[in-house]
Write an enzyme that holds these catalytic residues in place. Structure first.
Site, PDB file in Angstrom:
ATOM      1  N   GLY A   7       0.630  -0.431   0.223  1.00  0.00           N
ATOM      2  CA  GLY A   7      -0.206  -0.217   0.524  1.00  0.00           C
ATOM      3  C   GLY A   7       0.874   0.952  -0.037  1.00  0.00           C
ATOM      4  O   GLY A   7       0.582   1.940   0.753  1.00  0.00           O
TER       5      GLY A   7
ATOM      6  N   GLY B 182       1.863   4.962   3.606  1.00  0.00           N
ATOM      7  CA  GLY B 182       2.048   3.885   3.217  1.00  0.00           C
ATOM      8  C   GLY B 182       3.336   5.149   2.225  1.00  0.00           C
ATOM      9  O   GLY B 182       4.894   4.721   1.505  1.00  0.00           O
TER      10      GLY B 182
ATOM     11  N   TYR C 247     -15.142  -1.989   9.219  1.00  0.00           N
ATOM     12  CA  TYR C 247     -13.952  -1.918   8.665  1.00  0.00           C
ATOM     13  C   TYR C 247     -12.660  -1.781  10.666  1.00  0.00           C
ATOM     14  O   TYR C 247     -11.790  -2.766  10.395  1.00  0.00           O
ATOM     15  CB  TYR C 247     -13.604  -0.055   8.646  1.00  0.00           C
ATOM     16  CG  TYR C 247     -12.564   0.248   8.912  1.00  0.00           C
ATOM     17  CD1 TYR C 247     -11.423   0.134   7.396  1.00  0.00           C
ATOM     18  CD2 TYR C 247     -11.905   0.923   9.723  1.00  0.00           C
ATOM     19  CE1 TYR C 247      -9.728   0.533   7.960  1.00  0.00           C
ATOM     20  CE2 TYR C 247     -10.885   1.817   9.858  1.00  0.00           C
ATOM     21  CZ  TYR C 247      -9.613   1.404   8.598  1.00  0.00           C
ATOM     22  OH  TYR C 247      -9.049   2.000   9.267  1.00  0.00           O
TER      23      TYR C 247
HETATM   24  N1  LIG Z   1      -5.999   7.751   7.005  1.00  0.00           N
HETATM   25  C1  LIG Z   1      -6.260   7.018   8.525  1.00  0.00           C
HETATM   26  O1  LIG Z   1      -6.790   8.025   9.584  1.00  0.00           O
HETATM   27  C2  LIG Z   1      -5.576   5.747   9.358  1.00  0.00           C
HETATM   28  C3  LIG Z   1      -6.102   5.676  10.639  1.00  0.00           C
HETATM   29  C4  LIG Z   1      -5.829   4.624  11.242  1.00  0.00           C
HETATM   30  C5  LIG Z   1      -5.115   3.545  10.621  1.00  0.00           C
HETATM   31  N2  LIG Z   1      -5.436   3.589   9.362  1.00  0.00           N
HETATM   32  C6  LIG Z   1      -4.463   2.638   7.922  1.00  0.00           C
HETATM   33  O2  LIG Z   1      -3.654   2.682   7.373  1.00  0.00           O
HETATM   34  C7  LIG Z   1      -2.847   2.178   6.349  1.00  0.00           C
HETATM   35  C8  LIG Z   1      -2.989   3.384   5.011  1.00  0.00           C
HETATM   36  O3  LIG Z   1      -4.428   3.958   5.081  1.00  0.00           O
HETATM   37  P1  LIG Z   1      -4.386   5.301   4.486  1.00  0.00           P
HETATM   38  O4  LIG Z   1      -5.001   6.392   5.546  1.00  0.00           O
HETATM   39  O5  LIG Z   1      -2.405   5.679   3.622  1.00  0.00           O
HETATM   40  O6  LIG Z   1      -5.840   5.014   2.711  1.00  0.00           O
HETATM   41  P2  LIG Z   1      -4.910   5.005   1.530  1.00  0.00           P
HETATM   42  O7  LIG Z   1      -4.682   6.854   1.249  1.00  0.00           O
HETATM   43  O8  LIG Z   1      -6.422   4.308   0.499  1.00  0.00           O
HETATM   44  O9  LIG Z   1      -4.146   4.192   0.626  1.00  0.00           O
HETATM   45  C9  LIG Z   1      -4.037   3.003   0.829  1.00  0.00           C
HETATM   46  C10 LIG Z   1      -2.719   1.677   0.214  1.00  0.00           C
HETATM   47  O10 LIG Z   1      -3.955   0.807   0.462  1.00  0.00           O
HETATM   48  C11 LIG Z   1      -3.354   0.114  -1.197  1.00  0.00           C
HETATM   49  N3  LIG Z   1      -4.484  -1.105  -1.184  1.00  0.00           N
HETATM   50  C12 LIG Z   1      -6.091  -0.869  -0.944  1.00  0.00           C
HETATM   51  N4  LIG Z   1      -6.566  -2.222  -0.699  1.00  0.00           N
HETATM   52  C13 LIG Z   1      -5.319  -2.613  -1.665  1.00  0.00           C
HETATM   53  C14 LIG Z   1      -5.524  -4.553  -2.125  1.00  0.00           C
HETATM   54  N5  LIG Z   1      -6.800  -4.782  -2.592  1.00  0.00           N
HETATM   55  N6  LIG Z   1      -4.295  -4.650  -2.190  1.00  0.00           N
HETATM   56  C15 LIG Z   1      -3.123  -4.048  -2.843  1.00  0.00           C
HETATM   57  N7  LIG Z   1      -3.107  -2.225  -2.727  1.00  0.00           N
HETATM   58  C16 LIG Z   1      -4.122  -2.554  -1.480  1.00  0.00           C
HETATM   59  C17 LIG Z   1      -3.776   0.802  -1.585  1.00  0.00           C
HETATM   60  O11 LIG Z   1      -3.805   1.178  -3.099  1.00  0.00           O
HETATM   61  P3  LIG Z   1      -4.254   2.161  -4.002  1.00  0.00           P
HETATM   62  O12 LIG Z   1      -2.976   2.999  -4.547  1.00  0.00           O
HETATM   63  O13 LIG Z   1      -4.380   1.544  -5.691  1.00  0.00           O
HETATM   64  O14 LIG Z   1      -5.076   2.469  -4.245  1.00  0.00           O
HETATM   65  C18 LIG Z   1      -3.175   2.436  -0.887  1.00  0.00           C
HETATM   66  O15 LIG Z   1      -2.116   2.235  -1.878  1.00  0.00           O
HETATM   67  C19 LIG Z   1      -4.594   1.054   6.279  1.00  0.00           C
HETATM   68  O16 LIG Z   1      -3.972   0.400   6.874  1.00  0.00           O
HETATM   69  C20 LIG Z   1      -6.043   1.864   7.597  1.00  0.00           C
HETATM   70  O17 LIG Z   1      -6.228   0.854   7.866  1.00  0.00           O
HETATM   71  C21 LIG Z   1      -5.371   4.828   8.124  1.00  0.00           C
END
Ligand SMILES: NC(=O)c1ccc[n+]([C@@H]2O[C@H](COP(=O)([O-])OP(=O)(O)OC[C@H]3O[C@@H](n4cnc5c(N)ncnc54)[C@H](OP(=O)(O)O)[C@@H]3O)[C@@H](O)[C@H]2O)c1
Length: 284
Positions: free
Chosen positions: A16, A22, A171
Site C-alpha cells: 500500500g 504508505g 472496518y
Molecule cells: N487514514 C487514517 O486516518 C488511518 C487511521 C488509522 C489507520 N489507518 C490505516 O493506515 C493504512 C494506510 O491507509 P491510508 O489512510 O494511507 O489509505 P490510502 O491512502 O487509501 O492508501 C491505501 C493503500 O493501500 C492500497 N491497497 C488498497 N487495497 C489494496 C489491495 N486490495 N491490494 C493491494 N493494495 C491495496 C492502496 O492502493 P491503491 O493506490 O491502488 O488504491 C493504497 O496504496 C491502512 O491500513 C489504514 O487502515 C489509516
C-alpha cells in the site's frame, strides 16, 4: 537513543505504498537509503511511485510486485518473485488498507475489508517468513488502527457480514483482526530473530475510503482539514521500522512512537489463536 538508523543495505517490503501513509513511509525510507520492495495492486500507480523513489534514492534497489491482497494466488505469485531474489528481508510493513461503505465479498466468501486488511497480510506474512528468517534481525510492522476499539470480537460465525454490515464496525473488525494477529504472531515468533509490533498512525488525510460514493468522498474531504498529513501518519511506521529504541521489542501497540495500552479483547489469546486457525484455513 532516539532517531533513525541509516537504512542502507536494509531490505524493506511494504504494501500500500502507492498512496497515503504508505507512500509517505516509502519516501521517508528511500530518503534513508533502504532497498524497497513494494507490493501494489495498480501497476500504473506503482510505476509512477518507483520513478519518484528512484529520484530520491539513486543507489538503492527499488522493485515493484503487482498483486491484489484480496487474491491469494496473486499474493503467492508476488512472494514467489521476491523469494527468487534470495535475499534477507529485514523489515515487512503491512500497511495497505481499505474502507468500504458497502458490503463486498471476495471469491472465498469473506467480506473484503477483512480479506484485504487482515487475510491478505496474514498470507503475505506467512509466505515471507523464510526471507525474514534469513535476516540477522527482522521486524514486522502492522499498520492497525485505533478503530479496533469499535469492535470487541471477531465475527467468526459470519465473516461474510451477511447480517449487520456497518461501514465503521466492519472496518474496525478488520483492524481488530490486525491487533489479534500481531499478538499471536509475536507469541509464535518469541525466541526468534523476528519482532512484530502494531501501530495507530493517527487521523490522517489520505485516500482511505475514496473509492466509495461521491457522498463518502465529500465527507472525507470535509473532515480532512482536521486530520494530519500522510507524512505525520508515516512517522510511527518509520520509527518501528528503523529506530534502535525498539530493537528487540515485540508484541506491542504504538501511537506517536510510544507504546499504548491495548484493550483486553484485542490481545485475548484464545481469540487470537482461533483467528490464526481460521485464517490459515481460509488462505490454504
Ligand atoms: N487514514 C487514517 O486516518 C488511518 C487511521 C488509522 C489507520 N489507518 C490505516 O493506515 C493504512 C494506510 O491507509 P491510508 O489512510 O494511507 O489509505 P490510502 O491512502 O487509501 O492508501 C491505501 C493503500 O493501500 C492500497 N491497497 C488498497 N487495497 C489494496 C489491495 N486490495 N491490494 C493491494 N493494495 C491495496 C492502496 O492502493 P491503491 O493506490 O491502488 O488504491 C493504497 O496504496 C491502512 O491500513 C489504514 O487502515 C489509516
Amino acid at each position: 537513543m532516539s532517531g533513525n538508523k541509516e537504512l542502507t543495505e536494509k531490505n524493506i517490503f511494504i504494501t500500500g505504498a502507492t498512496d497515503g501513509i504508505g507512500r509517505a513511509t516509502a519516501i521517508s525510507l528511500a530518503d534513508q537509503g533502504a532497498n524497497l520492495y513494494i507490493l501494489c495492486r495498480n501497476e500504473k500507480k506503482g510505476d509512477a511511485l518507483i520513478k519518484v523513489l528512484r529520484q530520491i534514492s539513486t543507489k538503492a534497489e527499488i522493485r515493484l510486485f503487482v498483486a491484489d491482497l484480496g487474491d491469494s494466488r496473486q499474493v503467492g505469485r508476488a512472494v514467489h518473485e521476491f523469494e527468487n531474489l534470495d535475499i534477507p528481508l529485514h523489515v515487512l510493513i503491512n500497511n495497505a488498507g481499505i474502507l468500504n461503505t458497502s458490503r463486498i465479498l471476495l471469491p472465498n466468501g469473506v467480506e473484503q475489508m477483512f480479506g484485504v486488511n487482515h487475510l491478505g497480510h496474514f498470507l503475505l506474512t506467512q509466505e515471507l517468513m523464510p526471507s525474514l528468517k534469513r535476516a540477522n534481525k527482522a521486524r514486522i510492522v502492522i499498520v492497525a488502527s485505533g478503530a479496533y476499539l469499535m469492535c470487541k470480537e471477531i465475527n467468526f460465525d459470519d465473516l461474510a457480514w451477511e447480517k449487520n454490515f456497518k461501514t465503521f464496525k466492519t472496518y474496525a473488525h478488520s483492524k481488530l483482526a490486525n491487533m489479534l494477529f500481531m499478538h499471536e504472531l509475536a507469541r509464535r515468533t518469541e525466541d526468534t530473530n523476528i519482532t512484530v509490533n502494531a501501530l495507530h498512525p493517527g487521523e490522517i488525510s489520505s485516500n482511505l475510503g475514496a473509492q466509495n460514493s461521491a457522498l463518502t468522498r465529500m465527507a472525507i474531504k470535509l473532515s480532512s482539514p482536521f486530520f494530519k498529513s500522510p507524512t505525520d501518519g508515516a512517522k510511527t511506521s518509520v520509527y518501528l521500522a528503523s529506530s534502535d529504541d525498539v530493537e528487540g521489542v515485540t508484541g506491542k501497540y504504538f501511537m506517536n512512537s510510544k507504546v499504548k495500552e491495548v484493550k483486553p479483547w484485542a490481545k485475548d489469546p484464545s481469540a487470537a489463536e482461533r483467528l490464526w486457525d481460521v485464517s490459515s484455513e481460509l488462505v490454504s
